[in-house]
Design a protein around this motif. Sequence first.
Motif, mmCIF file in Angstrom:
data_model
loop_
_atom_site.group_PDB
_atom_site.id
_atom_site.type_symbol
_atom_site.label_atom_id
_atom_site.label_comp_id
_atom_site.label_asym_id
_atom_site.label_seq_id
_atom_site.Cartn_x
_atom_site.Cartn_y
_atom_site.Cartn_z
ATOM 1 N N THR B 14 0.728 -1.289 0.060
ATOM 2 C CA THR B 14 -0.028 0.058 -0.081
ATOM 3 C C THR B 14 0.755 1.196 0.128
ATOM 4 O O THR B 14 0.606 2.119 -0.845
ATOM 5 C CB THR B 14 -0.820 -0.132 1.245
ATOM 6 N N THR B 15 1.981 1.409 0.782
ATOM 7 C CA THR B 15 2.772 2.335 0.913
ATOM 8 C C THR B 15 3.444 2.603 -0.467
ATOM 9 O O THR B 15 3.505 3.875 -0.812
ATOM 10 C CB THR B 15 4.060 2.117 1.901
ATOM 11 N N LEU B 17 2.212 2.035 -3.262
ATOM 12 C CA LEU B 17 1.160 2.763 -4.434
ATOM 13 C C LEU B 17 1.027 4.038 -3.957
ATOM 14 O O LEU B 17 0.541 4.652 -4.970
ATOM 15 C CB LEU B 17 -0.079 1.857 -3.766
ATOM 16 N N ILE B 18 0.885 4.281 -2.696
ATOM 17 C CA ILE B 18 0.792 5.974 -2.347
ATOM 18 C C ILE B 18 1.884 6.592 -2.750
ATOM 19 O O ILE B 18 1.518 7.699 -3.303
ATOM 20 C CB ILE B 18 0.591 6.146 -0.718
ATOM 21 N N LEU B 20 3.753 6.170 -5.287
ATOM 22 C CA LEU B 20 3.593 6.159 -6.896
ATOM 23 C C LEU B 20 2.262 7.207 -7.222
ATOM 24 O O LEU B 20 2.351 8.042 -8.098
ATOM 25 C CB LEU B 20 2.941 4.784 -7.277
ATOM 26 N N GLY B 21 1.328 7.283 -6.674
ATOM 27 C CA GLY B 21 0.287 8.209 -6.774
ATOM 28 C C GLY B 21 0.431 9.464 -6.445
ATOM 29 O O GLY B 21 0.326 10.292 -7.292
ATOM 30 N N ALA B 22 1.465 9.860 -5.520
ATOM 31 C CA ALA B 22 1.646 10.918 -5.314
ATOM 32 C C ALA B 22 2.666 11.571 -6.215
ATOM 33 O O ALA B 22 2.854 12.988 -6.718
ATOM 34 C CB ALA B 22 2.787 11.008 -3.901
ATOM 35 N N ILE B 24 2.585 10.658 -9.452
ATOM 36 C CA ILE B 24 1.638 11.160 -10.539
ATOM 37 C C ILE B 24 1.035 12.395 -10.458
ATOM 38 O O ILE B 24 1.059 13.114 -11.293
ATOM 39 C CB ILE B 24 0.769 9.913 -11.031
ATOM 40 N N LEU B 25 0.589 12.629 -9.105
ATOM 41 C CA LEU B 25 -0.235 13.587 -8.843
ATOM 42 C C LEU B 25 0.733 14.914 -8.916
ATOM 43 O O LEU B 25 0.343 16.157 -9.444
ATOM 44 C CB LEU B 25 -0.675 13.714 -7.245
#
Lengths: 327, 319
Positions: B14-15, B17-18, B20-22, B24-25
Motif C-alpha cells: 500500500t505504501t 502505491l501511495i 506512486l500516486g503522489a 503522478i499527482l
Amino acid sequence: MNPDLPMITIRNLKLDARTEHGPAHILRGIDLEFGRGRIVGVVGESGSGKSTLVSCLLRLLPSNIERLEGEILFDGIDLLKLSPSDMNDWRGRKIAMVFQDPMTALNPLFTINTHLRDVLKRRFPQISAREARERSLAMLTKVGISDASVRLDAYPHQLSGGMRQRIVIAMALLVEPDLLLADEPTTALDATVEAQIVDLFDQLRQDFSGSIVFISHHLGLVAELCDDLCVMYGGTIVETGPVAEVLARPRHPYTRALLDCEIEDDHGGRLATIPGEVPSATWAMDACIFASRCAHVADICRRGPTVLETVAIGHKAACKRSREVLP
Amino acid sequence: MRETLRYVASRLATTFLIVLGAMILLFALSALVPGDPATALLGPAATPEYVQRFIQEMGLDQPWYRRLFSFMGNVFVGNLGTDVLSGQPVTRIIANVLPYTFILTFSSIGLAVAFGVPLGCYAATHRGSLLDHLLAFVSVAFIAIPSFVIAIFLLLIFAIWLDWLPVMGAGEAGNWFDQAQRLILPTIALSVGWIGFIARLVRSSMLETMGENFIRLSRAYGLSNRLITYKYALKNACIPTLAVLGMGVGRLLGGAVLVEIVFSRPGLGRLMFDAISTRNFPVLQGTVLVVVLIFVLTNLLVDLSYAAIDPRIRRQGSR
C-alpha cells in the motif's frame, strides 16, 4: 472466626443514587445472611438491585452514590467501615467476581496468561512466573478448557464467549476466595453454553470451600444450582430461604408469580406474565413494594411498608397476607 | 508469525502505491500550472532563444507521457532534477537540510510524548484535580497559539532578555553541543501545542478505557492502581495517540517553516517556502516528494506499531 456465625451478614443495607429527579432508592434496606460453603441464588427482574447488591459486597460502586448505610459483616468485619486501601486488600484475596459479559471482561490487548498471572501475583506475591503458569494451566483444564497451553497464550478475541467465561471463572478460582460473586454469569451466553457453565459451577462446588452468590433472572437455573434463594424486587428482598422450601411453598405473591412465569400453564402453553410495572426507584415506599402489581392486594397492604417475617425455619417472606393467600 | 509477515507485506505494498500516486499527482500539477514554466522561471527579460534552449534542456518539448516516465525513472534512481537557480542537483540540496528537519521534528514529537503522556495519565486518574483543570485550560491555550508566536516569545525571553541560549541558525557544523543548544528553543516552540494536544487525547482515551468492563474486572481483583493505569489502560489508550503522532510528524516536516524562519534554521519547510516564492519548480517538486515519502513511511511505522500493540489488527491484515 466463630464457625457458628454466618460468614456474611448484611443488615439494613440502603443505597441511594443521585438522579435528576431526586435520590433513587436502589437498595431499600437489605437483610441477608448466609454461611460458609453455601451457594446463594439471587433472582429478580432487571433493576431490582441484585447487581448493586453484589457491587456493594465488593464496594466497587459508581460515583453517583448519595447514601450508603447499613452493615456488611464478613466474618464479623464491616466491609463498609474499611478504609479504601483495606477494602482493596479484600478484593482478589477473599472476594472474587465473575462478570456478566465475558466478551468485554478481558482486555483485548493482553494474553490470557498475562491476565491470570497478574491476578495470581497479586494474590500470592511470592509466586514465580513459572508456577503461576503451571497453576493457570491446571485451572484452565479444570474449568474444562481443552488445549490449555495453547489457550493460555491466546488473546481474548481468539476464544469463544463460553471459553472466555470459563477463563474468567478460572481466574476467580485461582485466587481461592472465601466469597465468589457471580453476576449473571450465563446471561450473555447461548442456551447450550449456559447449561455447560451451570454444570461447571455444579462440579466446582465439590472442591470449592467458599460461598458463592449467584445472580440470575432465571429461577430454574437457580433451583438447579443453589442452596439458598433470595428473591429481590424493587430494591428489597421479598422472600428468602432454602431453595427447595421456597420453590415448593412460595410465601410471597411475587415469588409465586415468578414461578408461574417459568412454568407453562395447561392452556395453550403460553407463559404467564406479571401485569404492571415496578414502582419507580424514587418512590418513598409508604406501602408494600409489590402492592401495585399484586393480585391479592388489600387495604392492609397499602398501610405502610412490609417487612420480612419468618414463615418457617430459615424461610422469610415480606407479605402481610401470606398466611391468607398462600397457605 | 505468518499473520504478522503477511500484514507487513500488505502494508508495504500500500505504501508503495501511495508514493506512486503522489508522484503522478505531482507531475500532473506541474503540467496543470497555468502559463509556460520556462517563461515563469526565467522571467520576462529572457530572450526567446534562451527560452527555447531552456525548454529543450529541461525536456519540456517532449510529450507528457515521456516526461512522466523520465520523471519517475529519475526519481527511482534518486535524481530529483536540477535547481534552475543554482544549477545544483535537488537531491543534494534536500540532503543538506534533511538532517535539521529530522532532528527538529523528532525532538519535538519526542518532547511532546515525554510530557503529554504522563500529564494525560495523571489528569485521567485525578479527574477534577487542580492539575486536571489547569491542564485543560493551558493545553487549549497552547493548542490555539501558533507556534511561531511562541517561538518569538521564547526568543525574546531566553535569548534576548536572559541571554541563556544562542538561537539563530542551526549551529556550527560538527559542534554537537552548539547544535544541541540551538535546538532547544525551536523544539519547545514546536512541541508545546503538541504536549497539550497529546495530554488531552491521552486523558480522554484513558477515561474511556477506564470505563471498560475489563478495567472493572482488574479492580475487582484488587490489582494496584499503578498496574491498572500504566499497564492495562495505557496500552489501550495508546492506539488513538499513535494515530495522531503519525499525523504530527507529517505536519512538522513541512509545517515547521515559520519556526525555522524565526530561528533562521535551514529545513525542508524553509526550502519549500523559498522554492514557492522563487517559482523554483524542480526544488518544490523534489521537496514535496520527500515530505510525502517520509510521511508515508512514518504512517507505515504507525500502522506496524498498531499491529504490535493490538493482536486484533494483525488478524484483520491477513484477511
